[in-house]
Design a protein around this motif. Structure first.
Motif, PDB file in Angstrom:
ATOM      1  N   ASP A  33       0.837  -1.181   0.000  1.00 55.40           N
ATOM      2  CA  ASP A  33       0.000   0.000   0.000  1.00 55.40           C
ATOM      3  C   ASP A  33       0.883   1.246   0.000  1.00 55.40           C
ATOM      4  O   ASP A  33       1.729   1.385   0.889  1.00 55.40           O
ATOM      5  CB  ASP A  33      -0.902  -0.016   1.244  1.00 55.40           C
ATOM      6  N   GLN A  76       0.363   3.967   1.066  1.00 55.40           N
ATOM      7  CA  GLN A  76       0.258   4.677   2.353  1.00 55.40           C
ATOM      8  C   GLN A  76       1.394   4.268   3.275  1.00 55.40           C
ATOM      9  O   GLN A  76       1.747   4.995   4.184  1.00 55.40           O
ATOM     10  CB  GLN A  76      -1.074   4.355   3.033  1.00 55.40           C
ATOM     11  N   PRO A 113      -3.731  -2.499  -0.605  1.00 51.61           N
ATOM     12  CA  PRO A 113      -4.368  -1.174  -0.518  1.00 51.61           C
ATOM     13  C   PRO A 113      -5.884  -1.293  -0.671  1.00 51.61           C
ATOM     14  O   PRO A 113      -6.374  -2.330  -1.116  1.00 51.61           O
ATOM     15  CB  PRO A 113      -3.761  -0.419  -1.697  1.00 51.61           C
ATOM     16  N   SER A 131      -7.641   6.616  -2.431  1.00 56.50           N
ATOM     17  CA  SER A 131      -6.431   6.470  -3.222  1.00 56.50           C
ATOM     18  C   SER A 131      -6.047   7.825  -3.783  1.00 56.50           C
ATOM     19  O   SER A 131      -6.880   8.722  -3.827  1.00 56.50           O
ATOM     20  CB  SER A 131      -6.749   5.496  -4.370  1.00 56.50           C
TER      21      SER A 131
END
Ligand SMILES: Nc1ncnc2c1ncn2[C@@H]1O[C@H](COP(=O)(O)OP(=O)(O)OP(=O)(O)O)[C@@H](O)[C@H]1O
Ligand SMILES: Nc1ncnc2c1ncn2[C@@H]1O[C@H](COP(=O)(O)OP(=O)(O)OP(=O)(O)O)[C@@H](O)[C@H]1O
Ligand SMILES: [Mg+2]
Ligand SMILES: [Mg+2]
Lengths: 256, 256
Positions: free
Chosen positions: A40, A42, A127, B129
């Protein structure tokens, strides 16, 4: 050989990262050799394991593009006894960069095959999307663990996830199957949670893990210390639930 | 002209959809003409407004590809007094299909300009996203509303969002600015929430909305009836907080 588990659900905020980090710590406590793959952009599983994502010279991004191997990039978690293939925002560019590459959805699978004998479990944190990164996770995996908050949007999103799994099984990965659905942030007093939980049981039967993860603020506090809940506050209800999950999962997979 | 607001945060499950649906109902109650754009392939804002996403012949996907106009595709919400440009899983393909198209990030902006005089507010529900869909939302918008759960991963993710906004402002949309950060699912008894809330105030000052949305199960129950919380249970704390948000937002934007 390593059991590769994708932890996936395109619904956001259902506890994918919290499950990956705490299940890894639980399996490590049971003596298993574990690698987390943070897929992901992030980079939450990376930060939640105490690794500074902004300081990474190489990450899973470089592994997917073929510029580095898993062995070169992985690092040990700060505490918890497992390894991490870390991610940061660079990974956000991989989707468009891989579009025209050969075997674009099998990049992670091929990279992990080189370390297959070094781990008992590989946990992939996907994700919140059904994009090329999640696809790489589903192609690399033997099975999928689906964390889910017992609320309407998460329940409603399961059909898209199941449809995607069916396509992946037909086209690229015949062995992928749902290992289990995990109820997270569960509030036993709420009618909504109970109702959705009953619908899960009627649709998925024994695929629903018996272990239920309660809502427990200590699990939300742990990441700011870069620690799994099992290290941060081992006796809290959340951490104990993840230890029970590790036991249920090994019993399911290793006795089969 | 319409005020176009992107409701965005790449962190999953922070209340983007719940904010879009309930703010739309609140603004409609204040007599404003409102359009929701569902830019998430999950289609949650569509379902949360009582529109069956699987029955759609055309959706925002067709608008982005230039095959249909906003006027042809929009529908009224089941209740709530606002319109919806609906989405479903088809939208998942748009990212790769738009990659080689001209003005790929301005598709939504161009489509909305044709209905600019028909609405006072356009609220865009972005996916979790920082992809081409969210980019379309940020290019079409005048400002961004950032819902945020006061926990570590959401706080930690803000820097990626702010960086992305800076790039969008420099390259494609000079007017985009942060209108405000909205604390959602707020638990006043939790130290974590309080600490993170204080960090938000020190970083963003008056950009943090005074209105705080409490955790309130009625907001999570409403979507299964295809209704905004304001219609499902108007007097509940969650619904009342979104009404207060609508008032705070109109006071901020319309008196300026
Ligand atoms: N059982 C739990 N009790 C309390 N808080 C939790 C629990 N599990 C997760 N959280 C918190 O809820 C938030 C969402 O969890 P998490 O980030 O793990 O979900 P995710 O599915 O990985 O989200 P994303 O879709 O953004 O990747 C985080 O702030 C996390 O700390
Ligand atoms: N204030 C609230 N109190 C209680 N539940 C809430 C509240 N706001 C949202 N929820 C519930 O929490 C979950 C996450 O909210 P929501 O789906 O709106 O977030 P999101 O940011 O749009 O998620 P995604 O990243 O998947 O798009 C949903 O099940 C929703 O019903
Ligand atoms: Mg996550
Ligand atoms: Mg949403």
């Amino acid at each position: 050989n390593a059991r590769v588990i994708a932890v996936a659900n395109q619904k956001g905020g259902v506890g994918k990262t919290t499950t990956v980090v705490n299940l890894a710590a639980g399996l490590a406590e049971l003596g298993r050799r574990v690698l987390i793959v943070d897929l992901d952009p992030q980079g939450n599983a990376t930060m939640g394991s105490g690794i500074a994502k902004q300081a990474l010279e190489q990450s899973v991004y470089h592994v997917l593009l073929g510029d580095a191997s898993v062995e070169e990039v992985r690092q040990p978690a700060k505490q918890g006894g497992y390894h991490v293939l870390p991610a940061n925002r660079d990974l956000g560019g991989a989707e468009l960069e891989l579009v025209n590459e050969l075997a674009r959805e099998a990049r992670l699978k091929n990279a992990l095959s080189l370390v297959d004998d070094q781990y008992d479990y590989v946990l992939i944190d996907c994700p919140p999307s059904l994009n090329l990164l999640t696809l790489n996770g589903l192609v690399a995996a033997n099975s999928v663990l689906i964390p889910m908050v017992c609320e309407y949007y998460a329940l409603e999103g399961l059909s898209d996830l199941v449809t995607t799994l069916r396509k992946v099984r037909a086209a690229v990965n015949p062995r992928i199957e749902i290992m289990g659905l995990l109820r997270t942030m569960f509030d036993a007093r709420s009618n909504l949670s109970q109702q959705v939980s009953e619908q899960l049981a009627s649709h998925f039967g024994s695929k629903v893990f018996e272990t239920v993860i309660p809502r427990n603020v200590r699990l939300a506090e742990a990441p700011s210390h870069g620690l799994p809940g099992l290290v941060y506050d081992r006796n809290a209800r959340g951490a104990q639930a993840y230890l029970a999950l590790a036991q249920e999962l090994t019993a399911r997979l290793e006795s089969a």
